[in-house]
Enzyme design. Sequence first.
Site, PDB file in Angstrom:
ATOM      1  N   LYS A 154     -10.610  -6.751  -5.528  1.00 45.59           N
ATOM      2  CA  LYS A 154     -10.422  -5.338  -5.954  1.00 45.59           C
ATOM      3  C   LYS A 154     -10.203  -5.439  -7.310  1.00 45.59           C
ATOM      4  CE  LYS A 154      -7.871  -1.025  -4.621  1.00 45.59           C
ATOM      5  NZ  LYS A 154      -6.637  -0.474  -3.696  1.00 45.59           N
ATOM      6  N   SER A 209      -4.305   2.053   1.836  1.00 49.86           N
ATOM      7  CA  SER A 209      -5.647   1.798   1.142  1.00 49.86           C
ATOM      8  C   SER A 209      -6.239   0.299   1.413  1.00 49.86           C
ATOM      9  CB  SER A 209      -5.306   1.707  -0.370  1.00 49.86           C
ATOM     10  OG  SER A 209      -5.258   2.929  -0.940  1.00 49.86           O
ATOM     11  N   SER A 257      -8.342   3.344  -1.014  1.00 52.92           N
ATOM     12  CA  SER A 257      -8.873   3.084  -2.447  1.00 52.92           C
ATOM     13  C   SER A 257      -9.611   1.930  -2.180  1.00 52.92           C
ATOM     14  CB  SER A 257      -7.862   3.108  -3.316  1.00 52.92           C
ATOM     15  OG  SER A 257      -6.735   2.014  -3.061  1.00 52.92           O
TER      16      SER A 257
END
Lengths: 99, 489
Positions: free
Chosen positions: B78, B177, B153
């Site tokens: 990420k 997330s 996310s």
Amino acid sequence: MTEPRISREDVQHVARLARLELAATELVRMQSELNNILAYIDKLRSVDTAGVEPTSHAVPLTNVMREDEPRPSFPLADMLANAPEAAGDFFRVPRIIEE
Amino acid sequence: MLAGLTIDALAARFRGGEATPSDATRDYLARIEALDPGIRAFMTVTRDVALAQAAEADARFKAGAPRGPLDGVPIALKDLFCTRGIPTACGSKILERFVPPYDATVYQRLRAAGAVLLGKLNMDEFAMGSSTENSAYFTTRNPWDLGRVPGGSSGGSSAAVAAGLAAASLGTDTGGSIRQPAAFCGVVGLKPTYGRVSRYGLVAFASSLDQAGPFTKTVADTARVLQVIAGADPMDSTAAVVPVPDYLAALGGGVKGLRIGIPREYFIDGMDPEVERAVRAAVEVLRGLGARTEEVSLPHTEYGLAAYYLIGPAEASSNLARYDGVKYGLRVSGGRDLVEMSSKTRAAGFGREVKRRIMLGTYALSAGYYDAYYGQAQRVRTLVARDFKAAFERVDAIVAPTTPGVAFKVGEKEDPLQMYLNDVFTVPVSLAGLPGISVPAGFTLQGLPIGVQVIARAYDEPTVLRVAHAYEQATDWHTRKPTLEATPR
């Protein structure tokens, strides 16, 4: 809709505290969105929390100590490499003191 | 075809000499080139870094000295894990040109284990969102239906693994997330116990909640990645000094005689009936494997979300104060003084959701409202944690839906509050700091993945993994793959 929880002036005040310049249209939308969210959040008021300790951290932590030994820091050049503006060994910023 | 295999299958080929880490890396890079224009999971593809790291792994295998199960395995991160010399934008314009001068601890550990970095993955700006639609750059698409979101996310992280663009990825979970995008994309996603994994080098959102964890195709692969990233870190005082057990060894235990709780508050009006059916069927599977299931109650569940949307923004408003246009990131010049420069920079650099949360958090912490909002939220957090504590006196694990619905269409949820409601089943676990995993538990009639969540006591990842693995091995959901076609760039 009852009395809005957060007024236009509140939004302006909070935006100043948060260092966020909001355009006039943004201000209007922000007020309405914050009021909707706060209306939802208001359900917390109905929870009886008398005598309940607040939790700031999920896992109990006590002070974590280490030996106070000097270690090398990051090189100055690396730290300044991402700066929008640098001058010599310093970050350069607009004036902060009144003339 | 090496791209899309599990870590386990890749490692077996490397060991057996049928393929090298360079073969696998080239294969993944080719697949990314063919498929990512349609999925858009990657913010940055680190081709040269990956090929160089893979060549080093080749040499280790050739010398008969590989470093372990992750050696030569292509992974991606990420875009909020700091990677030295590789841009890390965190989905935000304010960090568009930020190049970290150091590596996050988890990346250092993955590198020490020999993993190969394919690139950095898209996300909602500052990890605030449930769809990647809050990314300042672009929206990642769900590999099972390109018209739908991958969740968020960590949506780039879940989509990359689901599409076979990385053997594993890392994401972060503050209120869901990791688990929500894992459910939306039909992959395994683990949020470890708060403090199990170091946060050093993660761009901070809400420091009392943020936790990094893996996305993989199987539970065993999650155990392999967790093994590498877990453990204390002198650079993060909140990374707990608690021994790291052998997670792979924990998988074999089965669930016979294990007590599993089903929380009645996690089956609510308005949830997708197909999700409810799949989760109830998963409970039956576990019962068939010998688990003793019983209903439990987590009475403060419905208040978790409201508490979270004060605590998260409050912490974020403080953490994000550092983006002032001085030390790194964007600067909008022309302000008469420092305050004006910062205010203009933040106005231009932050997106709508981030501004909303900064405003909400600043308001909740400001004079006159602190106790009514923030204080009350922290007391409710205590009650949420006590609910779990009481339940875990009766059961060893809790099984529940990961999300109330499945992946929604891009643009479908415009109202911020509707978006927040996605997190209703993941937020309480985050508030209590507990470990939770989402594993594939079926598909809707439309072919969209459904996730089931397994929760256990703090640091009891072994039980989380054991239950998830037993369920996974009794089903074949994890073996299904989305049909993907190359999209011209």
